[in-house]
Design a protein around this motif. Structure first.
Motif, mmCIF file in Angstrom:
data_model
loop_
_atom_site.group_PDB
_atom_site.id
_atom_site.type_symbol
_atom_site.label_atom_id
_atom_site.label_comp_id
_atom_site.label_asym_id
_atom_site.label_seq_id
_atom_site.Cartn_x
_atom_site.Cartn_y
_atom_site.Cartn_z
ATOM 1 N N VAL A 61 11.474 38.890 40.405
ATOM 2 C CA VAL A 61 12.848 39.264 40.742
ATOM 3 C C VAL A 61 13.056 38.876 42.197
ATOM 4 O O VAL A 61 12.245 39.211 43.052
ATOM 5 C CB VAL A 61 13.074 40.782 40.559
ATOM 6 N N TYR A 62 14.134 38.141 42.467
ATOM 7 C CA TYR A 62 14.372 37.709 43.844
ATOM 8 C C TYR A 62 15.832 37.868 44.194
ATOM 9 O O TYR A 62 16.700 37.991 43.322
ATOM 10 C CB TYR A 62 13.932 36.252 44.048
ATOM 11 N N ARG A 63 16.086 37.881 45.491
ATOM 12 C CA ARG A 63 17.455 37.942 45.976
ATOM 13 C C ARG A 63 17.504 37.257 47.329
ATOM 14 O O ARG A 63 16.594 37.432 48.150
ATOM 15 C CB ARG A 63 17.892 39.400 46.106
ATOM 16 N N LYS A 64 18.558 36.497 47.562
ATOM 17 C CA LYS A 64 18.704 35.779 48.815
ATOM 18 C C LYS A 64 19.643 36.536 49.741
ATOM 19 O O LYS A 64 20.734 36.938 49.354
ATOM 20 C CB LYS A 64 19.261 34.379 48.561
ATOM 21 N N TYR A 65 19.175 36.736 50.969
ATOM 22 C CA TYR A 65 19.990 37.308 52.036
ATOM 23 C C TYR A 65 19.921 36.343 53.206
ATOM 24 O O TYR A 65 18.851 36.125 53.758
ATOM 25 C CB TYR A 65 19.465 38.678 52.469
ATOM 26 N N ALA A 66 21.059 35.773 53.578
ATOM 27 C CA ALA A 66 21.148 34.797 54.669
ATOM 28 C C ALA A 66 20.162 33.660 54.404
ATOM 29 O O ALA A 66 20.287 32.968 53.407
ATOM 30 C CB ALA A 66 20.933 35.462 56.014
ATOM 31 N N SER A 67 19.172 33.481 55.250
ATOM 32 C CA SER A 67 18.244 32.358 55.084
ATOM 33 C C SER A 67 16.911 32.787 54.478
ATOM 34 O O SER A 67 15.977 32.000 54.429
ATOM 35 C CB SER A 67 17.995 31.675 56.425
ATOM 36 N N LEU A 68 16.815 34.041 54.019
ATOM 37 C CA LEU A 68 15.559 34.549 53.470
ATOM 38 C C LEU A 68 15.683 34.906 52.002
ATOM 39 O O LEU A 68 16.694 35.453 51.566
ATOM 40 C CB LEU A 68 15.105 35.794 54.232
ATOM 41 N N CYS A 93 17.442 48.959 55.025
ATOM 42 C CA CYS A 93 16.583 49.628 56.009
ATOM 43 C C CYS A 93 16.249 48.690 57.167
ATOM 44 O O CYS A 93 16.298 49.097 58.332
ATOM 45 C CB CYS A 93 15.300 50.127 55.353
ATOM 46 N N LEU A 94 15.916 47.446 56.847
ATOM 47 C CA LEU A 94 15.640 46.465 57.903
ATOM 48 C C LEU A 94 16.874 46.263 58.771
ATOM 49 O O LEU A 94 16.783 46.187 59.999
ATOM 50 C CB LEU A 94 15.205 45.130 57.293
ATOM 51 N N ASP A 95 18.026 46.181 58.125
ATOM 52 C CA ASP A 95 19.273 45.950 58.843
ATOM 53 C C ASP A 95 19.606 47.111 59.773
ATOM 54 O O ASP A 95 20.012 46.911 60.918
ATOM 55 C CB ASP A 95 20.398 45.732 57.837
ATOM 56 N N ARG A 96 19.403 48.327 59.307
ATOM 57 C CA ARG A 96 19.664 49.490 60.153
ATOM 58 C C ARG A 96 18.676 49.565 61.311
ATOM 59 O O ARG A 96 19.039 49.915 62.425
ATOM 60 C CB ARG A 96 19.568 50.780 59.337
ATOM 61 N N TYR A 97 17.416 49.263 61.044
ATOM 62 C CA TYR A 97 16.410 49.370 62.090
ATOM 63 C C TYR A 97 16.623 48.311 63.177
ATOM 64 O O TYR A 97 16.603 48.610 64.365
ATOM 65 C CB TYR A 97 15.000 49.250 61.519
ATOM 66 N N PHE A 98 16.812 47.056 62.749
ATOM 67 C CA PHE A 98 16.940 45.965 63.711
ATOM 68 C C PHE A 98 18.375 45.756 64.185
ATOM 69 O O PHE A 98 18.594 45.067 65.170
ATOM 70 C CB PHE A 98 16.416 44.649 63.111
ATOM 71 N N GLY A 99 19.345 46.296 63.480
ATOM 72 C CA GLY A 99 20.744 46.053 63.831
ATOM 73 C C GLY A 99 21.114 44.628 63.473
ATOM 74 O O GLY A 99 21.008 43.741 64.306
ATOM 75 N N ASN A 100 21.512 44.402 62.239
ATOM 76 C CA ASN A 100 21.826 43.062 61.726
ATOM 77 C C ASN A 100 20.579 42.174 61.787
ATOM 78 O O ASN A 100 20.486 41.248 62.600
ATOM 79 C CB ASN A 100 22.993 42.443 62.488
ATOM 80 N N VAL A 101 19.645 42.457 60.917
ATOM 81 C CA VAL A 101 18.344 41.788 60.896
ATOM 82 C C VAL A 101 18.498 40.279 60.675
ATOM 83 O O VAL A 101 19.394 39.836 59.958
ATOM 84 C CB VAL A 101 17.424 42.409 59.817
ATOM 85 N N ASP A 105 13.772 38.424 63.862
ATOM 86 C CA ASP A 105 13.307 39.807 63.955
ATOM 87 C C ASP A 105 12.032 39.995 63.143
ATOM 88 O O ASP A 105 11.096 40.671 63.579
ATOM 89 C CB ASP A 105 14.372 40.781 63.447
ATOM 90 N N LEU A 106 11.992 39.393 61.977
ATOM 91 C CA LEU A 106 10.820 39.525 61.115
ATOM 92 C C LEU A 106 9.632 38.728 61.650
ATOM 93 O O LEU A 106 8.484 39.096 61.415
ATOM 94 C CB LEU A 106 11.151 39.086 59.696
ATOM 95 N N ILE A 107 9.897 37.663 62.360
ATOM 96 C CA ILE A 107 8.811 36.863 62.933
ATOM 97 C C ILE A 107 8.186 37.602 64.112
ATOM 98 O O ILE A 107 6.963 37.720 64.204
ATOM 99 C CB ILE A 107 9.330 35.473 63.369
ATOM 100 N N PHE A 108 9.024 38.121 65.023
ATOM 101 C CA PHE A 108 8.511 38.745 66.239
ATOM 102 C C PHE A 108 8.107 40.205 66.062
ATOM 103 O O PHE A 108 7.324 40.731 66.834
ATOM 104 C CB PHE A 108 9.519 38.619 67.380
ATOM 105 N N HIS A 109 8.664 40.869 65.051
ATOM 106 C CA HIS A 109 8.370 42.285 64.813
ATOM 107 C C HIS A 109 7.904 42.487 63.368
ATOM 108 O O HIS A 109 8.341 43.416 62.692
ATOM 109 C CB HIS A 109 9.601 43.147 65.092
#
Length: 166
Positions: A61-68, A93-101, A105-109
């Motif tokens: 099961v997959y879903r695309k968000y932006a470039s991921l 959750c990622l979006d709330r934590y990072f503020g528009n993930v 953000d995923l590479i550095f954190h």
């Protein structure tokens, strides 16, 4: 419901996050081959096609968000819509934590992305679905980390890392 694996892959096919909950007979070679095969299947699909694929003995099961692409492998008899909801909840959750993930953000954190995933899934089972609970635990973890850094005299470690990078 048993989740076998979760991984994130960019449009270019670069692996950004990978977490496996099921053991494999051949170890890392089989994991690498599965990631490569599933990534190719997902990346070549058109946007209007269904977000569910069967690959070997796994339902993907997959879903695309932006470039991921957020990809989850589950048992064949599991409910796809619950997994789609889990993916969406994880992104929220990622979006709330990072503020528009974003991908950077995923590479550095990446460790924070893993922490959030670990709060939601334990041993391949959905553990926590509440965004508030997950984010509260991550905030507590950040506070503890900041206190430990202050005790060691490191100050704000994020600032130090930023200054080293630039």
């Amino acid at each position: 419901m048993t989740i076998k694996y979760v991984f994130l892959v960019s449009r270019q096919g670069k692996l950004r996050l990978s977490k496996w909950y099921a053991t494999t007979a051949q170890g890392s070679k089989e994991i690498t081959k599965t990631i490569k095969d599933v990534s190719q299947l997902v990346l070549q699909r058109k946007p209007k096609q269904c977000n569910f694929i069967e690959h070997r003995d796994t339902k993907v099961v997959y879903r695309k968000y932006a470039s991921l692409y957020f990809v989850v492998g589950v048992e064949l008899d599991d409910n796809e819509l619950i997994i789609m909801e889990f993916i969406h909840r994880y992104v929220e959750c990622l979006d709330r934590y990072f503020g528009n993930v974003c991908e950077l953000d995923l590479i550095f954190h990446f460790q924070k992305a893993y922490f959030i995933l670990d709060e939601m899934v334990m041993a391949g089972e959905l553990q926590e679905s509440s965004k508030k609970t997950v984010l509260r635990v991550i905030a507590q973890q950040d506070e503890t980390e900041a206190m430990e850094n202050a005790e060691r005299g490191w100050g704000d470690i994020k600032y130090v890392v930023f200054m080293l990078l630039f």
